[in-house]
Design an enzyme around this catalytic site. Structure first.
Site, PDB file in Angstrom:
ATOM      1  N   CYS A 140       0.807  -1.218   0.000  1.00  0.00           N
ATOM      2  CA  CYS A 140       0.000   0.000   0.000  1.00  0.00           C
ATOM      3  C   CYS A 140       0.843   1.272   0.000  1.00  0.00           C
ATOM      4  O   CYS A 140       0.352   2.335  -0.386  1.00  0.00           O
ATOM      5  CB  CYS A 140      -0.933   0.011   1.200  1.00  0.00           C
ATOM      6  SG  CYS A 140      -2.111  -1.348   1.204  1.00  0.00           S
ATOM      7  N   HIS A 188      -8.985   3.802  -1.707  1.00  0.00           N
ATOM      8  CA  HIS A 188      -7.600   3.376  -1.529  1.00  0.00           C
ATOM      9  C   HIS A 188      -7.123   2.623  -2.775  1.00  0.00           C
ATOM     10  O   HIS A 188      -7.043   1.394  -2.778  1.00  0.00           O
ATOM     11  CB  HIS A 188      -7.515   2.488  -0.281  1.00  0.00           C
ATOM     12  CG  HIS A 188      -6.153   2.003   0.080  1.00  0.00           C
ATOM     13  ND1 HIS A 188      -4.979   2.541  -0.423  1.00  0.00           N
ATOM     14  CD2 HIS A 188      -5.765   0.996   0.922  1.00  0.00           C
ATOM     15  CE1 HIS A 188      -3.949   1.896   0.087  1.00  0.00           C
ATOM     16  NE2 HIS A 188      -4.401   0.953   0.905  1.00  0.00           N
ATOM     17  N   CYS A 214       0.248   1.937   6.686  1.00  0.00           N
ATOM     18  CA  CYS A 214       0.505   0.525   6.921  1.00  0.00           C
ATOM     19  C   CYS A 214       0.592  -0.188   5.581  1.00  0.00           C
ATOM     20  O   CYS A 214      -0.014   0.234   4.591  1.00  0.00           O
ATOM     21  CB  CYS A 214      -0.582  -0.090   7.787  1.00  0.00           C
ATOM     22  SG  CYS A 214      -2.256   0.063   7.116  1.00  0.00           S
ATOM     23  N   GLY A 230       1.326  -4.224   3.473  1.00  0.00           N
ATOM     24  CA  GLY A 230       1.410  -5.666   3.532  1.00  0.00           C
ATOM     25  C   GLY A 230       2.800  -6.117   3.948  1.00  0.00           C
ATOM     26  O   GLY A 230       3.801  -5.510   3.588  1.00  0.00           O
TER      27      GLY A 230
END
Length: 390
Positions: A89, A346, A376, A378
Protein backbone atom coordinates in the site's frame (compact mmCIF):
# COMPACT_ATOMS: atom_id res chain seq x y z
CA UNK A 1 23.47 21.97 1.45
CA UNK A 2 21.29 20.20 -1.09
CA UNK A 3 17.70 19.24 -0.38
CA UNK A 4 14.84 17.44 -2.08
CA UNK A 5 11.73 19.47 -2.85
CA UNK A 6 8.34 18.73 -4.36
CA UNK A 7 7.53 21.19 -7.15
CA UNK A 8 4.25 19.69 -8.32
CA UNK A 9 1.53 17.32 -7.14
CA UNK A 10 -1.57 16.17 -8.97
CA UNK A 11 -4.03 13.29 -8.87
CA UNK A 12 -7.06 11.89 -10.56
CA UNK A 13 -10.34 11.84 -8.74
CA UNK A 14 -10.62 8.46 -6.99
CA UNK A 15 -13.16 6.16 -8.61
CA UNK A 16 -15.20 3.46 -6.93
CA UNK A 17 -14.73 -0.12 -8.03
CA UNK A 18 -16.68 -0.52 -11.31
CA UNK A 19 -17.25 3.22 -11.20
CA UNK A 20 -16.31 6.14 -13.42
CA UNK A 21 -12.72 5.02 -14.06
CA UNK A 22 -13.49 1.36 -14.67
CA UNK A 23 -13.09 1.65 -18.44
CA UNK A 24 -9.82 3.61 -18.25
CA UNK A 25 -6.67 1.52 -18.68
CA UNK A 26 -4.17 2.00 -15.81
CA UNK A 27 -1.50 2.95 -18.35
CA UNK A 28 -3.76 5.77 -19.52
CA UNK A 29 -4.52 6.81 -15.93
CA UNK A 30 -0.76 7.05 -15.40
CA UNK A 31 -0.32 9.02 -18.62
CA UNK A 32 -3.09 11.40 -17.59
CA UNK A 33 -1.44 12.51 -14.35
CA UNK A 34 2.01 12.68 -15.99
CA UNK A 35 0.67 15.07 -18.63
CA UNK A 36 -1.21 17.09 -16.01
CA UNK A 37 1.92 17.34 -13.86
CA UNK A 38 3.95 18.71 -16.76
CA UNK A 39 1.22 21.18 -17.73
CA UNK A 40 0.71 22.48 -14.20
CA UNK A 41 4.38 22.86 -13.29
CA UNK A 42 5.79 23.82 -16.67
CA UNK A 43 8.48 21.13 -16.45
CA UNK A 44 9.89 19.90 -19.73
CA UNK A 45 9.31 16.12 -19.84
CA UNK A 46 12.59 15.76 -21.72
CA UNK A 47 14.38 16.86 -18.54
CA UNK A 48 12.84 14.11 -16.39
CA UNK A 49 15.61 11.69 -15.44
CA UNK A 50 13.30 8.92 -14.25
CA UNK A 51 9.71 8.07 -13.40
CA UNK A 52 9.39 5.91 -10.27
CA UNK A 53 5.89 4.44 -10.09
CA UNK A 54 4.09 2.42 -7.43
CA UNK A 55 1.75 -0.40 -8.38
CA UNK A 56 0.83 -3.39 -6.24
CA UNK A 57 -0.87 -5.85 -8.60
CA UNK A 58 1.64 -5.98 -11.44
CA UNK A 59 -0.23 -8.41 -13.67
CA UNK A 60 -2.52 -8.11 -16.68
CA UNK A 61 -3.19 -4.45 -17.52
CA UNK A 62 -0.63 -3.40 -14.89
CA UNK A 63 2.16 -5.74 -15.96
CA UNK A 64 5.27 -5.17 -18.05
CA UNK A 65 6.45 -2.03 -16.20
CA UNK A 66 3.39 0.23 -16.11
CA UNK A 67 5.67 3.20 -15.35
CA UNK A 68 7.46 3.03 -18.70
CA UNK A 69 4.21 2.37 -20.53
CA UNK A 70 2.62 5.37 -18.86
CA UNK A 71 5.52 7.58 -19.97
CA UNK A 72 5.09 6.46 -23.58
CA UNK A 73 1.29 6.77 -23.49
CA UNK A 74 1.69 10.32 -22.14
CA UNK A 75 3.56 11.26 -25.28
CA UNK A 76 6.71 12.05 -23.32
CA UNK A 77 10.06 11.63 -25.10
CA UNK A 78 11.24 8.06 -25.54
CA UNK A 79 14.39 9.10 -23.66
CA UNK A 80 12.44 9.22 -20.36
CA UNK A 81 12.78 5.92 -18.44
CA UNK A 82 10.43 4.51 -15.84
CA UNK A 83 10.43 1.78 -13.22
CA UNK A 84 7.63 0.19 -11.20
CA UNK A 85 7.92 -0.80 -7.55
CA UNK A 86 5.85 -2.66 -4.99
CA UNK A 87 5.95 -1.82 -1.32
CA UNK A 88 2.33 -2.84 -1.04
CA UNK A 89 0.00 0.00 0.00
CA UNK A 90 2.95 2.36 0.48
CA UNK A 91 4.30 1.88 -3.04
CA UNK A 92 3.97 5.45 -4.29
CA UNK A 93 5.06 6.86 -0.93
CA UNK A 94 8.18 4.74 -1.33
CA UNK A 95 8.48 6.08 -4.88
CA UNK A 96 8.65 9.57 -3.37
CA UNK A 97 11.36 8.43 -0.97
CA UNK A 98 13.41 6.93 -3.81
CA UNK A 99 12.95 10.08 -5.90
CA UNK A 100 14.10 12.30 -3.02
CA UNK A 101 17.13 10.11 -2.33
CA UNK A 102 18.08 10.09 -6.01
CA UNK A 103 18.09 13.87 -6.41
CA UNK A 104 19.79 14.35 -3.02
CA UNK A 105 22.61 12.02 -4.06
CA UNK A 106 23.16 13.92 -7.29
CA UNK A 107 22.31 10.93 -9.48
CA UNK A 108 19.42 12.84 -11.05
CA UNK A 109 18.08 16.39 -11.24
CA UNK A 110 14.37 15.79 -11.76
CA UNK A 111 12.43 12.62 -10.88
CA UNK A 112 8.69 12.04 -11.06
CA UNK A 113 7.24 9.82 -8.34
CA UNK A 114 3.74 8.46 -8.17
CA UNK A 115 1.61 5.45 -8.79
CA UNK A 116 -1.50 3.85 -10.16
CA UNK A 117 -3.97 1.10 -9.33
CA UNK A 118 -7.05 0.04 -11.21
CA UNK A 119 -8.58 -2.37 -8.73
CA UNK A 120 -11.57 -2.77 -11.02
CA UNK A 121 -9.49 -4.10 -13.91
CA UNK A 122 -6.81 -5.86 -11.86
CA UNK A 123 -8.30 -7.35 -8.72
CA UNK A 124 -6.35 -7.24 -5.49
CA UNK A 125 -4.47 -10.52 -5.06
CA UNK A 126 -4.68 -11.46 -8.73
CA UNK A 127 -0.90 -11.50 -9.04
CA UNK A 128 -0.84 -14.65 -6.90
CA UNK A 129 -2.18 -16.51 -9.97
CA UNK A 130 -2.90 -19.81 -8.29
CA UNK A 131 0.40 -20.10 -6.44
CA UNK A 132 1.56 -18.72 -3.11
CA UNK A 133 4.34 -16.24 -2.35
CA UNK A 134 4.70 -17.79 1.10
CA UNK A 135 7.17 -20.68 1.23
CA UNK A 136 7.20 -23.55 3.70
CA UNK A 137 10.09 -21.95 5.60
CA UNK A 138 8.19 -18.69 5.96
CA UNK A 139 5.03 -20.50 7.03
CA UNK A 140 6.98 -22.45 9.62
CA UNK A 141 8.11 -19.24 11.26
CA UNK A 142 4.54 -18.11 11.97
CA UNK A 143 2.68 -21.42 12.22
CA UNK A 144 0.52 -21.38 15.35
CA UNK A 145 0.53 -17.59 15.73
CA UNK A 146 -2.96 -16.14 16.25
CA UNK A 147 -4.25 -14.74 12.98
CA UNK A 148 -1.96 -16.82 10.74
CA UNK A 149 -4.01 -19.04 8.40
CA UNK A 150 -1.53 -21.72 7.40
CA UNK A 151 -3.95 -23.50 5.06
CA UNK A 152 -4.57 -20.39 2.90
CA UNK A 153 -2.60 -19.26 -0.19
CA UNK A 154 -2.35 -15.85 1.53
CA UNK A 155 -1.99 -16.76 5.20
CA UNK A 156 -1.46 -13.15 6.31
CA UNK A 157 -4.83 -11.38 6.24
CA UNK A 158 -5.17 -7.62 6.66
CA UNK A 159 -8.76 -7.84 7.85
CA UNK A 160 -7.81 -10.32 10.56
CA UNK A 161 -4.91 -8.01 11.43
CA UNK A 162 -7.36 -5.15 11.86
CA UNK A 163 -9.42 -7.31 14.21
CA UNK A 164 -6.29 -8.17 16.22
CA UNK A 165 -5.53 -4.46 16.57
CA UNK A 166 -9.07 -3.70 17.66
CA UNK A 167 -8.85 -6.41 20.31
CA UNK A 168 -5.41 -5.33 21.52
CA UNK A 169 -6.39 -1.68 21.93
CA UNK A 170 -9.94 -2.55 23.06
CA UNK A 171 -11.74 -0.62 20.33
CA UNK A 172 -15.48 -1.20 20.22
CA UNK A 173 -17.64 -1.57 17.13
CA UNK A 174 -19.16 1.81 17.99
CA UNK A 175 -15.75 3.52 18.04
CA UNK A 176 -14.86 2.13 14.62
CA UNK A 177 -18.20 3.10 13.11
CA UNK A 178 -17.93 6.59 14.57
CA UNK A 179 -14.47 6.99 13.05
CA UNK A 180 -15.75 5.78 9.67
CA UNK A 181 -18.69 8.17 9.72
CA UNK A 182 -16.37 11.06 10.58
CA UNK A 183 -14.17 10.21 7.58
CA UNK A 184 -17.15 10.54 5.23
CA UNK A 185 -18.30 13.74 6.93
CA UNK A 186 -14.86 15.37 6.69
CA UNK A 187 -14.43 14.33 3.06
CA UNK A 188 -17.89 15.61 2.14
CA UNK A 189 -17.21 18.94 3.82
CA UNK A 190 -13.87 19.28 2.02
CA UNK A 191 -15.45 18.40 -1.32
CA UNK A 192 -18.27 20.89 -0.79
CA UNK A 193 -15.75 23.62 0.08
CA UNK A 194 -13.79 22.94 -3.11
CA UNK A 195 -10.75 21.87 -1.09
CA UNK A 196 -9.88 19.04 -3.51
CA UNK A 197 -10.42 20.98 -6.73
CA UNK A 198 -6.90 22.35 -7.21
CA UNK A 199 -5.20 18.97 -6.71
CA UNK A 200 -7.45 17.02 -9.10
CA UNK A 201 -6.94 16.69 -12.84
CA UNK A 202 -10.37 15.71 -14.22
CA UNK A 203 -10.38 12.66 -16.47
CA UNK A 204 -12.09 12.75 -19.88
CA UNK A 205 -14.40 9.77 -20.31
CA UNK A 206 -15.32 7.84 -23.44
CA UNK A 207 -18.89 9.19 -23.37
CA UNK A 208 -17.60 12.75 -23.67
CA UNK A 209 -18.09 13.59 -20.03
CA UNK A 210 -15.50 14.45 -17.40
CA UNK A 211 -14.90 12.71 -14.11
CA UNK A 212 -13.87 15.45 -11.70
CA UNK A 213 -14.77 14.49 -8.11
CA UNK A 214 -14.02 11.59 -5.77
CA UNK A 215 -17.03 9.28 -5.87
CA UNK A 216 -16.52 7.11 -2.80
CA UNK A 217 -17.91 9.61 -0.30
CA UNK A 218 -21.16 8.29 1.17
CA UNK A 219 -23.18 11.32 2.17
CA UNK A 220 -26.18 9.23 3.19
CA UNK A 221 -24.41 6.93 5.61
CA UNK A 222 -25.12 6.97 9.33
CA UNK A 223 -24.22 5.12 12.48
CA UNK A 224 -27.42 3.15 12.07
CA UNK A 225 -26.50 2.03 8.53
CA UNK A 226 -22.92 1.25 9.51
CA UNK A 227 -24.22 -0.75 12.46
CA UNK A 228 -26.13 -3.07 10.13
CA UNK A 229 -23.03 -4.27 8.27
CA UNK A 230 -21.58 -7.74 8.78
CA UNK A 231 -18.19 -8.49 10.31
CA UNK A 232 -16.55 -10.63 7.59
CA UNK A 233 -13.21 -11.31 9.24
CA UNK A 234 -14.46 -12.73 12.53
CA UNK A 235 -18.00 -13.75 13.46
CA UNK A 236 -17.71 -11.89 16.74
CA UNK A 237 -15.55 -9.12 15.28
CA UNK A 238 -15.92 -5.36 15.05
CA UNK A 239 -14.43 -4.53 11.63
CA UNK A 240 -16.81 -4.19 8.67
CA UNK A 241 -16.66 -3.01 5.08
CA UNK A 242 -17.83 0.34 6.43
CA UNK A 243 -14.80 0.76 8.67
CA UNK A 244 -12.37 -0.39 5.96
CA UNK A 245 -10.86 1.40 2.99
CA UNK A 246 -12.69 1.24 -0.32
CA UNK A 247 -11.58 -0.74 -3.37
CA UNK A 248 -10.76 2.01 -5.84
CA UNK A 249 -9.17 3.20 -9.08
CA UNK A 250 -6.84 6.17 -9.46
CA UNK A 251 -3.40 7.64 -10.08
CA UNK A 252 -1.25 10.45 -8.68
CA UNK A 253 2.12 12.07 -9.48
CA UNK A 254 4.71 14.26 -7.75
CA UNK A 255 7.66 16.12 -9.29
CA UNK A 256 10.83 16.03 -7.17
CA UNK A 257 14.06 17.98 -7.61
CA UNK A 258 16.46 20.13 -5.56
CA UNK A 259 15.96 23.75 -4.56
CA UNK A 260 18.95 24.73 -6.67
CA UNK A 261 17.68 23.02 -9.80
CA UNK A 262 14.17 24.37 -9.24
CA UNK A 263 15.51 27.92 -8.93
CA UNK A 264 17.56 27.62 -12.11
CA UNK A 265 14.54 26.41 -14.05
CA UNK A 266 11.92 28.77 -12.66
CA UNK A 267 10.04 26.17 -10.60
CA UNK A 268 8.41 27.02 -7.29
CA UNK A 269 8.88 24.39 -4.56
CA UNK A 270 5.77 23.44 -2.61
CA UNK A 271 7.52 21.60 0.21
CA UNK A 272 10.80 20.06 1.28
CA UNK A 273 11.04 16.34 1.89
CA UNK A 274 12.35 16.81 5.41
CA UNK A 275 12.56 13.19 6.61
CA UNK A 276 11.75 9.86 4.94
CA UNK A 277 11.91 6.50 6.71
CA UNK A 278 10.58 2.98 6.50
CA UNK A 279 9.97 0.58 9.38
CA UNK A 280 8.59 -2.91 9.93
CA UNK A 281 6.65 -4.77 12.61
CA UNK A 282 4.74 -8.02 13.13
CA UNK A 283 3.53 -9.25 9.68
CA UNK A 284 0.60 -11.21 11.09
CA UNK A 285 -1.05 -8.25 12.77
CA UNK A 286 0.47 -6.48 9.77
CA UNK A 287 -0.95 -2.98 10.26
CA UNK A 288 0.88 -1.60 13.33
CA UNK A 289 4.13 -0.44 11.69
CA UNK A 290 2.98 3.21 11.30
CA UNK A 291 3.56 3.51 15.05
CA UNK A 292 7.32 2.69 15.03
CA UNK A 293 7.70 4.41 11.64
CA UNK A 294 6.35 7.64 13.12
CA UNK A 295 8.66 7.38 16.13
CA UNK A 296 11.61 6.78 13.81
CA UNK A 297 10.72 9.72 11.57
CA UNK A 298 10.29 12.12 14.50
CA UNK A 299 13.56 10.96 16.03
CA UNK A 300 15.48 11.48 12.80
CA UNK A 301 13.79 14.83 12.22
CA UNK A 302 14.43 16.08 15.74
CA UNK A 303 10.77 17.04 16.07
CA UNK A 304 8.05 16.31 18.59
CA UNK A 305 4.61 15.06 17.59
CA UNK A 306 3.13 18.35 18.80
CA UNK A 307 5.20 20.26 16.20
CA UNK A 308 3.48 18.50 13.32
CA UNK A 309 0.46 20.48 12.11
CA UNK A 310 -1.27 17.72 10.16
CA UNK A 311 -1.09 13.93 10.20
CA UNK A 312 -2.21 11.68 7.37
CA UNK A 313 -2.44 8.08 8.59
CA UNK A 314 -3.92 5.89 5.88
CA UNK A 315 -7.33 4.55 6.80
CA UNK A 316 -6.77 1.00 5.61
CA UNK A 317 -9.05 0.03 8.49
CA UNK A 318 -10.35 2.28 11.27
CA UNK A 319 -8.32 0.52 14.02
CA UNK A 320 -5.06 1.56 12.30
CA UNK A 321 -5.27 5.36 12.82
CA UNK A 322 -7.03 4.86 16.15
CA UNK A 323 -4.17 2.71 17.48
CA UNK A 324 -1.70 5.23 16.06
CA UNK A 325 -3.47 8.03 17.94
CA UNK A 326 -3.46 6.03 21.16
CA UNK A 327 0.26 5.30 20.98
CA UNK A 328 1.52 8.68 19.72
CA UNK A 329 -0.88 10.80 21.82
CA UNK A 330 -1.23 13.05 18.78
CA UNK A 331 -3.98 15.66 18.45
CA UNK A 332 -6.98 13.88 16.91
CA UNK A 333 -8.16 17.15 15.36
CA UNK A 334 -5.07 17.17 13.12
CA UNK A 335 -5.62 13.63 11.83
CA UNK A 336 -6.88 13.16 8.26
CA UNK A 337 -8.66 16.54 8.27
CA UNK A 338 -10.13 16.04 4.78
CA UNK A 339 -11.17 12.45 5.32
CA UNK A 340 -9.24 9.34 4.41
CA UNK A 341 -9.39 6.08 2.52
CA UNK A 342 -12.61 4.97 4.22
CA UNK A 343 -14.37 7.82 2.41
CA UNK A 344 -12.08 8.72 -0.48
CA UNK A 345 -10.88 5.23 -1.42
CA UNK A 346 -7.60 3.38 -1.53
CA UNK A 347 -6.23 2.71 -5.04
CA UNK A 348 -3.30 0.75 -3.62
CA UNK A 349 -0.30 1.77 -5.72
CA UNK A 350 -1.51 5.36 -6.04
CA UNK A 351 -2.51 6.01 -2.44
CA UNK A 352 0.82 7.25 -1.10
CA UNK A 353 1.06 9.95 -3.76
CA UNK A 354 -2.66 10.73 -3.51
CA UNK A 355 -2.42 11.27 0.23
CA UNK A 356 0.72 13.41 -0.13
CA UNK A 357 -1.01 15.54 -2.77
CA UNK A 358 -3.98 16.08 -0.47
CA UNK A 359 -1.81 16.79 2.56
CA UNK A 360 0.28 19.36 0.68
CA UNK A 361 -2.89 21.17 -0.40
CA UNK A 362 -4.14 21.24 3.19
CA UNK A 363 -0.79 22.55 4.42
CA UNK A 364 -0.77 25.28 1.81
CA UNK A 365 -4.36 26.30 2.47
CA UNK A 366 -3.78 26.49 6.23
CA UNK A 367 -0.14 27.68 6.36
CA UNK A 368 1.04 24.56 8.19
CA UNK A 369 4.80 24.17 8.41
CA UNK A 370 5.16 20.42 9.01
CA UNK A 371 3.05 17.50 7.85
CA UNK A 372 3.54 13.78 8.52
CA UNK A 373 2.23 10.94 6.38
CA UNK A 374 2.41 7.25 7.23
CA UNK A 375 0.83 4.11 5.80
CA UNK A 376 0.50 0.52 6.92
CA UNK A 377 1.64 -1.98 4.30
CA UNK A 378 1.41 -5.67 3.53
CA UNK A 379 4.14 -7.66 5.23
CA UNK A 380 3.97 -5.51 8.36
CA UNK A 381 5.81 -2.48 6.98
CA UNK A 382 5.19 1.28 6.96
CA UNK A 383 6.68 4.36 5.36
CA UNK A 384 6.66 7.68 7.18
CA UNK A 385 7.39 11.02 5.54
CA UNK A 386 7.71 14.46 7.09
CA UNK A 387 7.44 17.40 4.69
CA UNK A 388 8.07 21.08 5.38
CA UNK A 389 6.04 23.76 3.64
CA UNK A 390 8.04 26.25 1.59
Amino acid sequence: MSDAVIVGAVRTPVGRRKGSLAAVHPVDLSAHVLRALAERTGIDPAQVDDVVWGCVSQVGDQSWNVARNGVLAAGWPESVPGTTLDRQCGSSQQALHFAAATVLSGQADLVVAGGVESMTRVAMGSSVAGGSPFSDQLRERYRGVEGFADDAPLPFNQGVGAELIAARWRFSRAQLDEFALASHEKAAAAQDAGAFDAEIAPVALADGGKFAADEGIRRDTSLEKLGELATPFRPDGVVTAGSASQISDGAAALAVTTSEWASRHGLRPLARVHTAVVAADDPVTMLTAPIPATAKALRRAGLGIEEIGVYEVNEAFAPVPLAWLAETEADAERLNPRGGAIALGHPLGASGARIMTTMLAHMRDNDIRYGLQTMCEGGGMANATIVELL
